[in-house]
Design an enzyme around this catalytic site. Sequence first.
Site, PDB file in Angstrom:
ATOM      1  N   SER A 107     -10.272  -5.917  -6.532  1.00 44.65           N
ATOM      2  CA  SER A 107      -8.996  -6.327  -5.960  1.00 44.65           C
ATOM      3  C   SER A 107      -8.925  -7.846  -5.791  1.00 44.65           C
ATOM      4  O   SER A 107      -9.932  -8.499  -5.519  1.00 44.65           O
ATOM      5  CB  SER A 107      -8.810  -5.672  -4.591  1.00 44.65           C
ATOM      6  OG  SER A 107      -7.699  -6.220  -3.903  1.00 44.65           O
ATOM      7  N   TYR A 130      -2.425  -9.487  -7.850  1.00 42.09           N
ATOM      8  CA  TYR A 130      -1.117  -9.532  -7.216  1.00 42.09           C
ATOM      9  C   TYR A 130      -0.403 -10.777  -7.717  1.00 42.09           C
ATOM     10  O   TYR A 130      -1.029 -11.821  -7.894  1.00 42.09           O
ATOM     11  CB  TYR A 130      -1.240  -9.606  -5.693  1.00 42.09           C
ATOM     12  CG  TYR A 130      -1.711  -8.327  -5.052  1.00 42.09           C
ATOM     13  CD1 TYR A 130      -0.957  -7.158  -5.156  1.00 42.09           C
ATOM     14  CD2 TYR A 130      -2.900  -8.286  -4.316  1.00 42.09           C
ATOM     15  CE1 TYR A 130      -1.385  -5.983  -4.557  1.00 42.09           C
ATOM     16  CE2 TYR A 130      -3.333  -7.116  -3.720  1.00 42.09           C
ATOM     17  CZ  TYR A 130      -2.572  -5.968  -3.842  1.00 42.09           C
ATOM     18  OH  TYR A 130      -2.990  -4.810  -3.253  1.00 42.09           O
ATOM     19  N   THR A 156      -0.577  -5.319 -10.325  1.00 37.51           N
ATOM     20  CA  THR A 156       0.101  -4.486  -9.335  1.00 37.51           C
ATOM     21  C   THR A 156       1.538  -4.955  -9.154  1.00 37.51           C
ATOM     22  O   THR A 156       1.783  -6.128  -8.870  1.00 37.51           O
ATOM     23  CB  THR A 156      -0.652  -4.530  -7.997  1.00 37.51           C
ATOM     24  OG1 THR A 156      -1.967  -3.982  -8.182  1.00 37.51           O
ATOM     25  CG2 THR A 156       0.071  -3.712  -6.935  1.00 37.51           C
ATOM     26  N   LYS A 252       0.295  -1.299 -12.702  1.00 38.05           N
ATOM     27  CA  LYS A 252       0.064  -0.339 -11.621  1.00 38.05           C
ATOM     28  C   LYS A 252       1.214  -0.383 -10.614  1.00 38.05           C
ATOM     29  O   LYS A 252       1.692  -1.461 -10.266  1.00 38.05           O
ATOM     30  CB  LYS A 252      -1.256  -0.664 -10.916  1.00 38.05           C
ATOM     31  CG  LYS A 252      -1.640   0.289  -9.800  1.00 38.05           C
ATOM     32  CD  LYS A 252      -3.019  -0.065  -9.264  1.00 38.05           C
ATOM     33  CE  LYS A 252      -3.455   0.890  -8.164  1.00 38.05           C
ATOM     34  NZ  LYS A 252      -2.696   0.680  -6.916  1.00 38.05           N
ATOM     35  N   HIS A 276       0.972   3.154  -4.220  1.00 39.60           N
ATOM     36  CA  HIS A 276       0.074   2.324  -3.417  1.00 39.60           C
ATOM     37  C   HIS A 276      -0.576   3.144  -2.294  1.00 39.60           C
ATOM     38  O   HIS A 276      -0.811   2.651  -1.187  1.00 39.60           O
ATOM     39  CB  HIS A 276       0.827   1.119  -2.827  1.00 39.60           C
ATOM     40  CG  HIS A 276       0.003  -0.131  -2.775  1.00 39.60           C
ATOM     41  ND1 HIS A 276       0.049  -1.093  -3.746  1.00 39.60           N
ATOM     42  CD2 HIS A 276      -0.904  -0.580  -1.874  1.00 39.60           C
ATOM     43  CE1 HIS A 276      -0.779  -2.087  -3.448  1.00 39.60           C
ATOM     44  NE2 HIS A 276      -1.375  -1.786  -2.310  1.00 39.60           N
TER      45      HIS A 276
END
Length: 387
Positions: A107, A130, A156, A252, A276
């Site tokens: 992440s 992100y 994402t 995603k 999520h």
Amino acid sequence: MPTITTIDDLRVLHKRRAPKMFYDYCESGSWTEQTFRENTSDFEDIRLRQRVAVNMDNRTTASTMIGQDVAMPVALAPVGLTGMQCADGEIKAARAAEKFGVPYTLSTMSICSIEDVAEHTSAPFWMQLYVMRDMDFTARTLERAKDAGCSALVLTLDLQILGQRHKDLKNGLTAPPKFTIPTMLDLATKWRWGMGMLGTKRRFFGNIVGHAKGVTDPSSLSSWTAENFDPDLNWKQVEKIRDMWGGKLILKGILDPEDAVMATKIGADAITVSNHGGRQLDGALSSIRMLPSIVDAVGGQTEIHLDSGIRTGQDVLKALAMGAQGTMIGRAYSYGLGAMGEAGVTKALEVIHKELDVTMALCGRRDVRDLNRDNLLIPKGFEGDWV
């Protein structure tokens, strides 16, 4: 040591051993947590079709995800703050995934950095991103991921703004955390966790501190994260990041057939059907309930993975039989990590693999790639008759 036979056994142990603020971070959804709950309960509505007198010998769960060989079609999803569930958590999870033969996704909001994970593993891992207002940070993160040999970018799309999670606010879980007196008292009782954290230098967001402009220490992190999630994210930006990356791309956070079609047009190598984990739009349908319409809309033009709600190997089987080519688990492995470190992640993968293998056999299949809707009993109107 208790006997571990289910993912829920690991969850119970995780709750006992990890500080409340970090366990709650893992085990929570936004607002009323309706979507969080239904992500798992909707799997229970689907039944399995038992077959007998079928050769069950020489079974295999081996498959591929975006062209990569996997021991079973299950990847470890990107989970923020993994390194606070257990010291050096991202490194331990990545090692367990590598040894088991499944992909690991790091992440953006990890505690261990891209470089930390690359240094302690040999298999290429996936990098989740992100989209931030700070495009210089985005560009440098992509370069760091390339330098580390990451084999895919997981972009994402469903966190342009942060969904409210009541437990996190009440626990003072911010970036960095606010340690209240109740929180400090709870931390003092988690001696196993505390000893691990004392033994590591990795306690803050390693992909951000020292890499984002103006973020040189934890105190400057909070304002940066609050200001930098980009609410203006659009498909043109997705295309720009795709071109900057130049490698395998997984999009995603797809939960609607129209968005799935757009993602296919963008040229995504895979899309991940996900809400999520119920942590963003509360009241949205579960991932498994949305999967059939997305499979039909995409029509085999790109690979489909399913994330959110998977707690068993039977859940994996149901997702695959309904048209997904792969799945992602987040909480399931986080429970293991918080419970037993790297060994716990391995145990989570073993539990899911055994459940998948045995269930597949009892459904009359020997190859995980042969699963289809013929193996399921899906209730009429499962997707819902919505106006």
